[in-house]
Design a protein around this motif. Structure first.
Motif, PDB file in Angstrom:
ATOM      1  N   PRO A  14      36.407  37.443  41.594  1.00  0.00           N
ATOM      2  CA  PRO A  14      35.507  38.260  40.766  1.00  0.00           C
ATOM      3  C   PRO A  14      35.679  39.738  41.094  1.00  0.00           C
ATOM      4  O   PRO A  14      36.008  40.092  42.227  1.00  0.00           O
ATOM      5  CB  PRO A  14      34.112  37.764  41.168  1.00  0.00           C
ATOM      6  N   VAL A  15      35.442  40.591  40.107  1.00  0.00           N
ATOM      7  CA  VAL A  15      35.607  42.031  40.342  1.00  0.00           C
ATOM      8  C   VAL A  15      34.302  42.676  40.812  1.00  0.00           C
ATOM      9  O   VAL A  15      34.243  43.891  40.994  1.00  0.00           O
ATOM     10  CB  VAL A  15      36.153  42.748  39.080  1.00  0.00           C
ATOM     11  N   GLY A  16      33.281  41.884  41.007  1.00  0.00           N
ATOM     12  CA  GLY A  16      31.992  42.374  41.496  1.00  0.00           C
ATOM     13  C   GLY A  16      31.298  41.255  42.257  1.00  0.00           C
ATOM     14  O   GLY A  16      31.873  40.182  42.494  1.00  0.00           O
ATOM     15  N   LEU A  17      30.058  41.512  42.595  1.00  0.00           N
ATOM     16  CA  LEU A  17      29.309  40.536  43.384  1.00  0.00           C
ATOM     17  C   LEU A  17      28.632  39.528  42.454  1.00  0.00           C
ATOM     18  O   LEU A  17      27.451  39.676  42.130  1.00  0.00           O
ATOM     19  CB  LEU A  17      28.282  41.290  44.248  1.00  0.00           C
ATOM     20  N   TYR A  18      29.400  38.571  41.995  1.00  0.00           N
ATOM     21  CA  TYR A  18      28.867  37.501  41.144  1.00  0.00           C
ATOM     22  C   TYR A  18      29.709  36.248  41.370  1.00  0.00           C
ATOM     23  O   TYR A  18      30.866  36.331  41.772  1.00  0.00           O
ATOM     24  CB  TYR A  18      28.873  37.916  39.661  1.00  0.00           C
ATOM     25  N   PRO A  19      29.102  35.079  41.159  1.00  0.00           N
ATOM     26  CA  PRO A  19      29.856  33.839  41.359  1.00  0.00           C
ATOM     27  C   PRO A  19      30.713  33.532  40.129  1.00  0.00           C
ATOM     28  O   PRO A  19      30.479  34.084  39.050  1.00  0.00           O
ATOM     29  CB  PRO A  19      28.743  32.794  41.521  1.00  0.00           C
ATOM     30  N   SER A  31      30.764  32.849  34.682  1.00  0.00           N
ATOM     31  CA  SER A  31      30.863  34.298  34.507  1.00  0.00           C
ATOM     32  C   SER A  31      32.042  34.595  33.587  1.00  0.00           C
ATOM     33  O   SER A  31      32.983  33.803  33.475  1.00  0.00           O
ATOM     34  CB  SER A  31      31.101  34.983  35.857  1.00  0.00           C
ATOM     35  N   GLY A  32      32.001  35.768  32.971  1.00  0.00           N
ATOM     36  CA  GLY A  32      33.135  36.188  32.154  1.00  0.00           C
ATOM     37  C   GLY A  32      34.388  36.203  33.005  1.00  0.00           C
ATOM     38  O   GLY A  32      34.371  36.649  34.158  1.00  0.00           O
ATOM     39  N   ILE A  33      35.467  35.676  32.436  1.00  0.00           N
ATOM     40  CA  ILE A  33      36.715  35.595  33.206  1.00  0.00           C
ATOM     41  C   ILE A  33      37.891  35.946  32.310  1.00  0.00           C
ATOM     42  O   ILE A  33      37.887  35.636  31.116  1.00  0.00           O
ATOM     43  CB  ILE A  33      36.861  34.198  33.862  1.00  0.00           C
ATOM     44  N   GLY A  34      38.870  36.585  32.920  1.00  0.00           N
ATOM     45  CA  GLY A  34      40.062  36.987  32.178  1.00  0.00           C
ATOM     46  C   GLY A  34      41.296  36.273  32.682  1.00  0.00           C
ATOM     47  O   GLY A  34      41.210  35.314  33.444  1.00  0.00           O
ATOM     48  N   PRO A  35      42.472  36.789  32.290  1.00  0.00           N
ATOM     49  CA  PRO A  35      43.726  36.094  32.588  1.00  0.00           C
ATOM     50  C   PRO A  35      44.418  36.522  33.886  1.00  0.00           C
ATOM     51  O   PRO A  35      45.575  36.184  34.095  1.00  0.00           O
ATOM     52  CB  PRO A  35      44.589  36.459  31.379  1.00  0.00           C
ATOM     53  N   ARG A  36      43.743  37.259  34.785  1.00  0.00           N
ATOM     54  CA  ARG A  36      44.442  37.626  36.023  1.00  0.00           C
ATOM     55  C   ARG A  36      44.921  36.390  36.771  1.00  0.00           C
ATOM     56  O   ARG A  36      44.217  35.388  36.831  1.00  0.00           O
ATOM     57  CB  ARG A  36      43.507  38.446  36.929  1.00  0.00           C
ATOM     58  N   ASP A  37      46.114  36.500  37.344  1.00  0.00           N
ATOM     59  CA  ASP A  37      46.651  35.393  38.128  1.00  0.00           C
ATOM     60  C   ASP A  37      45.865  35.288  39.439  1.00  0.00           C
ATOM     61  O   ASP A  37      45.654  36.299  40.121  1.00  0.00           O
ATOM     62  CB  ASP A  37      48.138  35.656  38.417  1.00  0.00           C
ATOM     63  N   LEU A 126      37.377  46.191  28.552  1.00  0.00           N
ATOM     64  CA  LEU A 126      36.969  45.193  29.532  1.00  0.00           C
ATOM     65  C   LEU A 126      37.158  45.818  30.921  1.00  0.00           C
ATOM     66  O   LEU A 126      37.887  46.815  31.049  1.00  0.00           O
ATOM     67  CB  LEU A 126      37.822  43.927  29.363  1.00  0.00           C
ATOM     68  N   PRO A 127      36.542  45.251  31.940  1.00  0.00           N
ATOM     69  CA  PRO A 127      36.569  45.920  33.260  1.00  0.00           C
ATOM     70  C   PRO A 127      37.948  46.009  33.907  1.00  0.00           C
ATOM     71  O   PRO A 127      38.170  46.848  34.768  1.00  0.00           O
ATOM     72  CB  PRO A 127      35.646  45.053  34.118  1.00  0.00           C
ATOM     73  N   THR A 128      38.861  45.103  33.546  1.00  0.00           N
ATOM     74  CA  THR A 128      40.219  45.153  34.096  1.00  0.00           C
ATOM     75  C   THR A 128      41.172  45.305  32.903  1.00  0.00           C
ATOM     76  O   THR A 128      40.749  45.089  31.756  1.00  0.00           O
ATOM     77  CB  THR A 128      40.521  43.868  34.904  1.00  0.00           C
ATOM     78  N   PRO A 129      42.450  45.653  33.118  1.00  0.00           N
ATOM     79  CA  PRO A 129      43.353  45.886  31.967  1.00  0.00           C
ATOM     80  C   PRO A 129      43.793  44.588  31.276  1.00  0.00           C
ATOM     81  O   PRO A 129      44.972  44.247  31.208  1.00  0.00           O
ATOM     82  CB  PRO A 129      44.537  46.639  32.569  1.00  0.00           C
ATOM     83  N   ILE A 130      42.814  43.865  30.786  1.00  0.00           N
ATOM     84  CA  ILE A 130      43.055  42.594  30.108  1.00  0.00           C
ATOM     85  C   ILE A 130      42.688  42.752  28.643  1.00  0.00           C
ATOM     86  O   ILE A 130      41.906  43.627  28.279  1.00  0.00           O
ATOM     87  CB  ILE A 130      42.227  41.449  30.761  1.00  0.00           C
ATOM     88  N   ALA A 131      43.267  41.878  27.810  1.00  0.00           N
ATOM     89  CA  ALA A 131      43.009  41.968  26.369  1.00  0.00           C
ATOM     90  C   ALA A 131      42.031  40.896  25.910  1.00  0.00           C
ATOM     91  O   ALA A 131      41.586  40.911  24.758  1.00  0.00           O
ATOM     92  CB  ALA A 131      44.329  41.837  25.611  1.00  0.00           C
ATOM     93  N   ILE A 132      41.712  39.971  26.800  1.00  0.00           N
ATOM     94  CA  ILE A 132      40.823  38.856  26.430  1.00  0.00           C
ATOM     95  C   ILE A 132      39.974  38.454  27.630  1.00  0.00           C
ATOM     96  O   ILE A 132      40.448  38.462  28.773  1.00  0.00           O
ATOM     97  CB  ILE A 132      41.656  37.649  25.911  1.00  0.00           C
ATOM     98  N   GLU A 133      38.728  38.149  27.348  1.00  0.00           N
ATOM     99  CA  GLU A 133      37.839  37.608  28.387  1.00  0.00           C
ATOM    100  C   GLU A 133      36.998  36.514  27.739  1.00  0.00           C
ATOM    101  O   GLU A 133      36.611  36.631  26.568  1.00  0.00           O
ATOM    102  CB  GLU A 133      36.945  38.711  28.958  1.00  0.00           C
ATOM    103  N   LEU A 134      36.725  35.465  28.498  1.00  0.00           N
ATOM    104  CA  LEU A 134      35.927  34.345  27.985  1.00  0.00           C
ATOM    105  C   LEU A 134      34.621  34.220  28.749  1.00  0.00           C
ATOM    106  O   LEU A 134      34.600  34.378  29.979  1.00  0.00           O
ATOM    107  CB  LEU A 134      36.705  33.025  28.130  1.00  0.00           C
TER     108      LEU A 134
HETATM  109  N1  LIG Z   1      33.149  39.241  34.573  1.00  0.00           N
HETATM  110  C1  LIG Z   1      33.544  40.493  34.822  1.00  0.00           C
HETATM  111  C2  LIG Z   1      34.850  40.866  34.876  1.00  0.00           C
HETATM  112  C3  LIG Z   1      35.994  39.994  34.817  1.00  0.00           C
HETATM  113  C4  LIG Z   1      37.239  40.508  34.867  1.00  0.00           C
HETATM  114  C5  LIG Z   1      38.429  39.687  35.000  1.00  0.00           C
HETATM  115  O1  LIG Z   1      38.341  38.451  35.120  1.00  0.00           O
HETATM  116  O2  LIG Z   1      39.533  40.256  35.024  1.00  0.00           O
HETATM  117  C6  LIG Z   1      32.469  41.479  35.052  1.00  0.00           C
HETATM  118  O3  LIG Z   1      32.743  42.599  35.478  1.00  0.00           O
HETATM  119  O4  LIG Z   1      31.313  41.159  34.784  1.00  0.00           O
END
Ligand SMILES: N/C(=C\C=C\C(=O)O)C(=O)O
Length: 152
Positions: A14-19, A31-37, A126-134
């Motif tokens: 996670p990019v912050g303090l969340y599960p 939590s919202g999640i993207g495609p980072r490896d 989006l918070p990271t350089p991703i084009a999609i988040e779920l």
């Molecule tokens: N869920 C969040 C970010 C996720 C980023 C990622 O998976 O690359 C957030 O900041 O709430």
């Protein structure tokens, strides 16, 4: 009743303090999640110039990777792909990416009877350089928890 936060070792940090997820009764909120490896933290298909600026990305690779990450969180939570009931999808470029994303979605959810509800939104960043988040919600199948089938 709400359970503790769930962290999945095979999902990107996670990019912050969340599960990664939290279970509340028979529901599982991700939590919202993207495609980072998960291992390298890299975004599959991203191409950068010499100054590190993003110059190209591959939405199909990102879709496959984000679905893999969702699956990793579901499995770490004791749920599975078929337990997904509601998915909100955020795209940073709806005009460019919707068609490719929609095609990959159909591969992963080929059966309308079992597919989750879906809402797709275009957003500016989006918070990271991703084009999609779920953002996903799953519901545990009753038999997984030993609960009697409906009507008994
Ligand atoms: N869920 C969040 C970010 C996720 C980023 C990622 O998976 O690359 C957030 O900041 O709430």
């Amino acid at each position: 009743m709400s359970g503790g936060g769930i962290s999945a070792a095979k999902a990107p940090r996670p990019v912050g303090l969340y599960p990664h997820a939290r279970r509340v009764g028979e529901l599982l909120f991700l939590s919202g999640i993207g495609p980072r490896d998960a291992a390298s933290n890299a975004i599959p298909g991203n191409v950068h110039d010499a100054e590190g600026r993003l110059i190209a990305y591959d939405i199909e690779l990102q879709c496959r990777s984000v679905f893999a990450n969702v699956r990793a969180v579901l499995e770490a939570s004791g749920a599975g792909w078929d337990d997904l009931v509601d998915v909100t999808v955020y795209l940073t470029d709806m005009a460019r990416d919707f068609t490719a994303y929609n095609a990959v979605w159909a591969e992963y959810f080929p059966d309308l009877e079992r597919a989750p509800c879906r809402t797709t939104l275009g957003i500016t960043a989006l918070p990271t350089p991703i084009a999609i988040e779920l953002k996903c919600i799953a519901a545990f199948a009753p038999q997984r928890n030993g609960a009697p089938p409906e009507g008994t």
